[in-house]
Design an enzyme around this catalytic site. Sequence first.
Site, PDB file in Angstrom:
ATOM      1  N   TYR A 212     -63.696 -32.219 -43.783  1.00 24.17           N
ATOM      2  CA  TYR A 212     -63.947 -33.288 -44.771  1.00 24.17           C
ATOM      3  C   TYR A 212     -64.558 -32.742 -46.062  1.00 24.17           C
ATOM      4  O   TYR A 212     -64.307 -33.275 -47.150  1.00 24.17           O
ATOM      5  CB  TYR A 212     -64.806 -34.393 -44.146  1.00 24.17           C
ATOM      6  CG  TYR A 212     -63.992 -35.228 -43.187  1.00 24.17           C
ATOM      7  CD1 TYR A 212     -64.034 -35.015 -41.813  1.00 24.17           C
ATOM      8  CD2 TYR A 212     -63.102 -36.178 -43.677  1.00 24.17           C
ATOM      9  CE1 TYR A 212     -63.241 -35.743 -40.946  1.00 24.17           C
ATOM     10  CE2 TYR A 212     -62.300 -36.926 -42.810  1.00 24.17           C
ATOM     11  CZ  TYR A 212     -62.365 -36.692 -41.444  1.00 24.17           C
ATOM     12  OH  TYR A 212     -61.553 -37.403 -40.598  1.00 24.17           O
TER      13      TYR A 212
ATOM     14  N   HIS B 226     -60.696 -47.756 -43.392  1.00 29.71           N
ATOM     15  CA  HIS B 226     -60.956 -46.501 -42.689  1.00 29.71           C
ATOM     16  C   HIS B 226     -62.096 -45.723 -43.318  1.00 29.71           C
ATOM     17  O   HIS B 226     -62.247 -44.523 -43.059  1.00 29.71           O
ATOM     18  CB  HIS B 226     -59.683 -45.630 -42.668  1.00 29.71           C
ATOM     19  CG  HIS B 226     -58.618 -46.179 -41.770  1.00 29.71           C
ATOM     20  ND1 HIS B 226     -57.326 -45.740 -41.814  1.00 29.71           N
ATOM     21  CD2 HIS B 226     -58.659 -47.120 -40.805  1.00 29.71           C
ATOM     22  CE1 HIS B 226     -56.603 -46.405 -40.907  1.00 29.71           C
ATOM     23  NE2 HIS B 226     -57.391 -47.250 -40.294  1.00 29.71           N
TER      24      HIS B 226
ATOM     25  N   CYS C  87     -81.000 -36.677 -43.325  1.00 29.01           N
ATOM     26  CA  CYS C  87     -80.688 -38.021 -43.832  1.00 29.01           C
ATOM     27  C   CYS C  87     -81.751 -38.393 -44.866  1.00 29.01           C
ATOM     28  O   CYS C  87     -82.962 -38.316 -44.576  1.00 29.01           O
ATOM     29  CB  CYS C  87     -80.723 -39.033 -42.670  1.00 29.01           C
ATOM     30  SG  CYS C  87     -80.705 -40.744 -43.238  1.00 29.01           S
TER      31      CYS C  87
ATOM     32  N   GLY D 281     -46.633 -47.379 -49.017  1.00 26.99           N
ATOM     33  CA  GLY D 281     -46.946 -45.975 -48.749  1.00 26.99           C
ATOM     34  C   GLY D 281     -47.625 -45.744 -47.422  1.00 26.99           C
ATOM     35  O   GLY D 281     -48.520 -44.890 -47.326  1.00 26.99           O
TER      36      GLY D 281
ATOM     37  N   ASN E 147     -41.978 -48.233 -49.859  1.00 29.87           N
ATOM     38  CA  ASN E 147     -42.226 -46.913 -49.294  1.00 29.87           C
ATOM     39  C   ASN E 147     -41.153 -45.935 -49.777  1.00 29.87           C
ATOM     40  O   ASN E 147     -40.061 -46.332 -50.184  1.00 29.87           O
ATOM     41  CB  ASN E 147     -42.209 -46.999 -47.759  1.00 29.87           C
ATOM     42  CG  ASN E 147     -42.900 -45.802 -47.111  1.00 29.87           C
ATOM     43  OD1 ASN E 147     -44.100 -45.613 -47.237  1.00 29.87           O
ATOM     44  ND2 ASN E 147     -42.100 -44.970 -46.441  1.00 29.87           N
TER      45      ASN E 147
HETATM   46  C1  BV8 Z   1     -59.100 -48.403 -32.868  1.00 28.97           C
HETATM   47  C2  BV8 Z   1     -59.458 -41.822 -41.349  1.00 28.97           C
HETATM   48  C3  BV8 Z   1     -60.210 -49.555 -31.161  1.00 28.97           C
HETATM   49  C4  BV8 Z   1     -59.708 -40.409 -41.105  1.00 28.97           C
HETATM   50  C5  BV8 Z   1     -57.692 -42.545 -39.878  1.00 28.97           C
HETATM   51  C6  BV8 Z   1     -51.399 -47.115 -28.805  1.00 28.97           C
HETATM   52  C7  BV8 Z   1     -51.097 -48.336 -29.344  1.00 28.97           C
HETATM   53  C8  BV8 Z   1     -51.928 -48.944 -30.252  1.00 28.97           C
HETATM   54  C9  BV8 Z   1     -53.088 -48.303 -30.687  1.00 28.97           C
HETATM   55  C10 BV8 Z   1     -53.369 -47.080 -30.178  1.00 28.97           C
HETATM   56  C11 BV8 Z   1     -52.558 -46.485 -29.227  1.00 28.97           C
HETATM   57  N1  BV8 Z   1     -53.114 -45.285 -28.916  1.00 28.97           N
HETATM   58  C12 BV8 Z   1     -54.264 -45.129 -29.638  1.00 28.97           C
HETATM   59  C13 BV8 Z   1     -54.413 -46.199 -30.394  1.00 28.97           C
HETATM   60  C14 BV8 Z   1     -55.484 -46.475 -31.327  1.00 28.97           C
HETATM   61  C15 BV8 Z   1     -55.357 -45.619 -32.587  1.00 28.97           C
HETATM   62  C16 BV8 Z   1     -53.933 -45.478 -33.066  1.00 28.97           C
HETATM   63  O1  BV8 Z   1     -53.408 -46.385 -33.663  1.00 28.97           O
HETATM   64  N2  BV8 Z   1     -53.328 -44.324 -32.806  1.00 28.97           N
HETATM   65  C17 BV8 Z   1     -51.981 -44.112 -33.255  1.00 28.97           C
HETATM   66  C18 BV8 Z   1     -51.793 -42.658 -33.642  1.00 28.97           C
HETATM   67  C19 BV8 Z   1     -51.026 -44.566 -32.138  1.00 28.97           C
HETATM   68  N3  BV8 Z   1     -56.118 -46.326 -33.582  1.00 28.97           N
HETATM   69  C20 BV8 Z   1     -57.434 -46.153 -33.651  1.00 28.97           C
HETATM   70  O2  BV8 Z   1     -58.062 -45.367 -32.955  1.00 28.97           O
HETATM   71  C21 BV8 Z   1     -58.171 -47.056 -34.622  1.00 28.97           C
HETATM   72  N4  BV8 Z   1     -59.272 -47.641 -33.955  1.00 28.97           N
HETATM   73  O3  BV8 Z   1     -58.017 -48.665 -32.400  1.00 28.97           O
HETATM   74  O4  BV8 Z   1     -60.283 -48.831 -32.369  1.00 28.97           O
HETATM   75  C22 BV8 Z   1     -61.549 -50.119 -30.905  1.00 28.97           C
HETATM   76  C23 BV8 Z   1     -61.628 -51.387 -30.382  1.00 28.97           C
HETATM   77  C24 BV8 Z   1     -62.858 -51.919 -30.128  1.00 28.97           C
HETATM   78  C25 BV8 Z   1     -64.011 -51.184 -30.413  1.00 28.97           C
HETATM   79  C26 BV8 Z   1     -63.917 -49.905 -30.954  1.00 28.97           C
HETATM   80  C27 BV8 Z   1     -62.687 -49.358 -31.198  1.00 28.97           C
HETATM   81  C28 BV8 Z   1     -58.752 -46.269 -35.793  1.00 28.97           C
HETATM   82  C29 BV8 Z   1     -57.645 -45.665 -36.609  1.00 28.97           C
HETATM   83  C30 BV8 Z   1     -58.231 -45.028 -37.858  1.00 28.97           C
HETATM   84  C31 BV8 Z   1     -58.213 -43.545 -37.719  1.00 28.97           C
HETATM   85  N5  BV8 Z   1     -58.560 -42.948 -39.011  1.00 28.97           N
HETATM   86  N6  BV8 Z   1     -58.066 -42.033 -41.037  1.00 28.97           N
HETATM   87  C32 BV8 Z   1     -59.103 -39.564 -42.186  1.00 28.97           C
HETATM   88  O5  BV8 Z   1     -58.428 -40.078 -43.120  1.00 28.97           O
HETATM   89  O6  BV8 Z   1     -59.341 -38.360 -42.078  1.00 28.97           O
HETATM   90  S1  BV8 Z   1     -56.046 -42.696 -39.567  1.00 28.97           S
HETATM   91  C33 BV8 Z   1     -55.074 -41.941 -40.750  1.00 28.97           C
HETATM   92  O7  BV8 Z   1     -53.777 -42.550 -40.584  1.00 28.97           O
HETATM   93  C34 BV8 Z   1     -55.412 -42.229 -42.195  1.00 28.97           C
HETATM   94  O8  BV8 Z   1     -56.408 -43.213 -42.370  1.00 28.97           O
HETATM   95  C35 BV8 Z   1     -54.120 -42.787 -42.739  1.00 28.97           C
HETATM   96  O9  BV8 Z   1     -54.281 -43.578 -43.820  1.00 28.97           O
HETATM   97  C36 BV8 Z   1     -53.687 -43.538 -41.567  1.00 28.97           C
HETATM   98  C37 BV8 Z   1     -52.316 -44.104 -41.608  1.00 28.97           C
HETATM   99  O10 BV8 Z   1     -51.459 -43.110 -42.113  1.00 28.97           O
HETATM  100  P1  BV8 Z   1     -50.633 -43.464 -43.440  1.00 28.97           P
HETATM  101  O11 BV8 Z   1     -51.598 -43.849 -44.493  1.00 28.97           O
HETATM  102  O12 BV8 Z   1     -49.562 -44.413 -43.092  1.00 28.97           O
HETATM  103  O13 BV8 Z   1     -50.080 -42.039 -43.819  1.00 28.97           O
HETATM  104  P2  BV8 Z   1     -48.768 -41.339 -43.243  1.00 28.97           P
HETATM  105  O14 BV8 Z   1     -48.801 -39.924 -43.687  1.00 28.97           O
HETATM  106  O15 BV8 Z   1     -48.615 -41.666 -41.801  1.00 28.97           O
HETATM  107  O16 BV8 Z   1     -47.561 -42.091 -44.011  1.00 28.97           O
HETATM  108  C38 BV8 Z   1     -47.412 -41.910 -45.401  1.00 28.97           C
HETATM  109  C39 BV8 Z   1     -46.243 -42.791 -45.839  1.00 28.97           C
HETATM  110  O17 BV8 Z   1     -46.123 -42.666 -47.254  1.00 28.97           O
HETATM  111  C40 BV8 Z   1     -44.914 -42.374 -45.244  1.00 28.97           C
HETATM  112  O18 BV8 Z   1     -44.248 -43.536 -44.769  1.00 28.97           O
HETATM  113  C41 BV8 Z   1     -44.152 -41.756 -46.441  1.00 28.97           C
HETATM  114  O19 BV8 Z   1     -42.757 -42.033 -46.358  1.00 28.97           O
HETATM  115  C42 BV8 Z   1     -44.753 -42.472 -47.602  1.00 28.97           C
HETATM  116  N7  BV8 Z   1     -44.747 -41.734 -48.862  1.00 28.97           N
HETATM  117  C43 BV8 Z   1     -44.936 -40.406 -49.057  1.00 28.97           C
HETATM  118  N8  BV8 Z   1     -44.850 -40.129 -50.379  1.00 28.97           N
HETATM  119  C44 BV8 Z   1     -44.631 -41.300 -51.015  1.00 28.97           C
HETATM  120  C45 BV8 Z   1     -44.563 -42.321 -50.058  1.00 28.97           C
HETATM  121  N9  BV8 Z   1     -44.321 -43.605 -50.386  1.00 28.97           N
HETATM  122  C46 BV8 Z   1     -44.156 -43.885 -51.702  1.00 28.97           C
HETATM  123  N10 BV8 Z   1     -44.219 -42.948 -52.681  1.00 28.97           N
HETATM  124  C47 BV8 Z   1     -44.449 -41.662 -52.375  1.00 28.97           C
HETATM  125  N11 BV8 Z   1     -44.493 -40.748 -53.374  1.00 28.97           N
END
Ligand code: BV8
Length: 236
Positions: free
Chosen positions: A58, A111, A138, A178, A204
């Site tokens: 980070y 997030h 802290c 995005g 997107n």
């Molecule tokens: C939670 C912060 C529960 C850190 C991030 C199965 C089913 C359902 C859920 C789950 C499951 N297994 C596990 C889970 C839960 C999990 C999850 O969803 N996992 C996924 C992988 C399956 N989720 C969690 O853990 C969440 N919490 O569920 O809590 C809970 C309940 C009760 C009590 C307590 C807890 C928390 C998720 C948050 C994690 N943190 N980020 C950091 O940033 O370092 S996630 C990370 O992914 C980022 O935040 C990011 O923003 C996020 C999503 O990614 P995108 O933003 O979509 O980025 P990506 O690269 O994927 O896509 C980019 C897009 O842009 C593409 O489509 C591309 O085509 C497009 N693009 C590229 N260039 C351009 C463009 N578009 C236009 N113009 C361009 N030029």
Amino acid sequence: MNKSRPSSIVVLTGAGISAESGVDTFRDKDGIWSKVDFREVATPEGFAADPHKVHAFYNQRRAGLKGIEPNAAHFALARLERAFGGAFLLVTQNIDHLHERAGSQGLIHMHGELANALCGNCGDRRQWEGDLSTDSPCPACHANGYLRPDVVWFGEMPYQMERIYAALAGCDLFVAIGTSGTVYPAAGFIEEARAAGARTLELNLEPTEGTNRFSDAIHGKATEIVPEWVERVLVD
Ligand code: BV8
């Protein structure tokens, strides 16, 4: 696109809106998660196992914030919020500050924010420009080793979910910009909007796995398709 202007818009953005500002996305080719295992740097377990590795991950991204600027897509969303006249909420998955710097006000960082630090001991949350380390005390409780990036990791509850779900329940247009629609609960927002009877639009670079769930989709670079879409909404 339906000619009647919407009265309540919820926009969800992801890493793709910041890509043309020079911020890496996560799941594109050479994306962040192709270089580092998210379980090691973006989970509480990873932080407990190796806080130095997580801080280094980070710190490098926080340092990268200094050299980036908002792009035309960020500015277009800020303009839409000002000129639109209806209810408007921008929810971002991104932890950069480009939306604020472009002038967006009604903004939720579901997030968290890379430029903030959170104390795991007392809950103090404040802006933090430089590096964080296990030695950073802290400023509020003076405990050592508890400061972490104020970022929601996998397995942690994203911020302001009630406010987001309330806005989705009352919106008549939901726009995802995005984002690959991979990460929940953000990836489920489109279903909430559809259940509320809203029109849904995907802006997107290319179709995502969820494209067919949207009532409309426009594909191209965010700096081109987002300003064009905003213009169309404002002239309707
Ligand atoms: C939670 C912060 C529960 C850190 C991030 C199965 C089913 C359902 C859920 C789950 C499951 N297994 C596990 C889970 C839960 C999990 C999850 O969803 N996992 C996924 C992988 C399956 N989720 C969690 O853990 C969440 N919490 O569920 O809590 C809970 C309940 C009760 C009590 C307590 C807890 C928390 C998720 C948050 C994690 N943190 N980020 C950091 O940033 O370092 S996630 C990370 O992914 C980022 O935040 C990011 O923003 C996020 C999503 O990614 P995108 O933003 O979509 O980025 P990506 O690269 O994927 O896509 C980019 C897009 O842009 C593409 O489509 C591309 O085509 C497009 N693009 C590229 N260039 C351009 C463009 N578009 C236009 N113009 C361009 N030029």
